[in-house]
Enzyme design. Sequence first.
Site, mmCIF file in Angstrom:
data_model
loop_
_atom_site.group_PDB
_atom_site.id
_atom_site.type_symbol
_atom_site.label_atom_id
_atom_site.label_comp_id
_atom_site.label_asym_id
_atom_site.label_seq_id
_atom_site.Cartn_x
_atom_site.Cartn_y
_atom_site.Cartn_z
ATOM 1 N N GLU A 59 13.585 3.660 -2.178
ATOM 2 C CA GLU A 59 12.181 3.249 -2.230
ATOM 3 C C GLU A 59 11.913 2.286 -3.390
ATOM 4 O O GLU A 59 11.205 1.305 -3.232
ATOM 5 C CB GLU A 59 11.257 4.476 -2.363
ATOM 6 C CG GLU A 59 11.119 5.262 -1.078
ATOM 7 C CD GLU A 59 10.510 4.448 0.060
ATOM 8 O OE1 GLU A 59 9.689 3.566 -0.220
ATOM 9 O OE2 GLU A 59 10.880 4.680 1.221
ATOM 10 N N TYR A 142 2.165 5.665 -3.415
ATOM 11 C CA TYR A 142 2.958 5.341 -2.226
ATOM 12 C C TYR A 142 4.354 5.974 -2.305
ATOM 13 O O TYR A 142 4.801 6.654 -1.381
ATOM 14 C CB TYR A 142 3.083 3.805 -2.052
ATOM 15 C CG TYR A 142 4.224 3.482 -1.155
ATOM 16 C CD1 TYR A 142 4.101 3.649 0.220
ATOM 17 C CD2 TYR A 142 5.476 3.118 -1.665
ATOM 18 C CE1 TYR A 142 5.180 3.441 1.061
ATOM 19 C CE2 TYR A 142 6.554 2.904 -0.846
ATOM 20 C CZ TYR A 142 6.401 3.062 0.523
ATOM 21 O OH TYR A 142 7.473 2.883 1.351
ATOM 22 N N ASP A 160 1.575 1.503 2.650
ATOM 23 C CA ASP A 160 2.150 0.280 2.079
ATOM 24 C C ASP A 160 1.584 -0.916 2.841
ATOM 25 O O ASP A 160 0.694 -0.762 3.683
ATOM 26 C CB ASP A 160 3.679 0.324 2.124
ATOM 27 C CG ASP A 160 4.223 0.214 3.545
ATOM 28 O OD1 ASP A 160 3.424 0.333 4.511
ATOM 29 O OD2 ASP A 160 5.429 -0.015 3.698
#
Length: 374
Positions: A59, A142, A160
């Site tokens: 991520e 997020y 996102d």
Amino acid sequence: MIYLYRPPSSYCNFCLFKRICCTFVTMSFQSEIVAWYLKNKRDLPWRGITDPYVIWLSEIILQQTRVEQGMPYFLKFLENFPHVRDFANAPEERVLKLWQGLGYYSRGRNMLHTARHVVSNYGGIFPSSYNELVKLKGIGNYTAAAISSFSSNESRAVVDGNVYRVLARYFGIEEPINSNAGIKQFANLAQELIADQQPSIYNQAIMEFGALQCKPKSPNCGVCPLQTTCYAYKNNKIDQLPIKLKKVKIRKRWFNYFVGITDGEILAKQRQPGDVWQHLYDFPLIETQEETPIVNAEFLLEIEKLFGKGLELRVLESRKHVLTHQIIYVQFFAIDNYIVNFNQHTDIKSVKIEAFKQLPHPKIIGDFIEKHID
Ligand code: SF4
């Protein structure tokens, strides 16, 4: 066909009474997205992984980065640091060297800080709950939602750029995605939509749908399973949604680098906090307010202060480097017959060329070294 109406908590453009949400529409939205995902998802190396440490690696590396660009970095980091303890034990220069070329170097530094924090404070066990994850450096809403939902199926909706786009177009939301009201509205809607879903699958599905199907430019509306109920498609507003407030002004800068090599050593400088490329290595630098020709008397005086009067100078190359909020115009000068007062200019060092090459550099410096320095 049964239509169930809920109180006016959600947004819906299919109802005469705007803002009264038809549960049927949202249920169909979710199931279509998941069905599309199961059929069309890409086979990516982090897909299906439930280890929060590995999800965190993927991520952070993929933030502001295309999948094709980020994938080799993800594999490289996982190979070098298979466990968060390996990451925590690495010196910063090694992390930045592995990160070289990916940009936004603060991400790499924050990762190292977080890895060390997890080892010291969590016994090396990477947290998987949203509430613990948001406490860690470099992890925002997020990323915490992504890690907690993918690793432990916590019901946290990710929002996102892909999710903003899909929701804005499908539900016809005209609130700017980067306004406070917009951020709140999208977050609430996304969280409502994830209820009753398999969080891990649903989150990945909507992000993948945005990345491959409801793309920023030329979305595949012709073969979209949501076409008949999509607000933007029906109202010819695909190009107008999502709405984003204008970006901050781009700053222009002019960097003049001086490349001095004597007896197998090169002049080097480590960049300091408070500016771009913190802690990476470049060359001695004079920043000017505009592009400065070599004959400019004021500029020559500055150069002589650094390298002495007998200096010989020639332009090697000019380049433009674009960052999110800055454009940097770079000129590289080769210098000969220079004298550096290292006691006065303590930030400049003379280092062996081979050792210099091993240090972490901004991409533009790395490219220059590859092209010009043997
Ligand atoms: S119809 Fe087009 S704009 Fe609407 S969700 Fe599908 S791809 Fe996106």
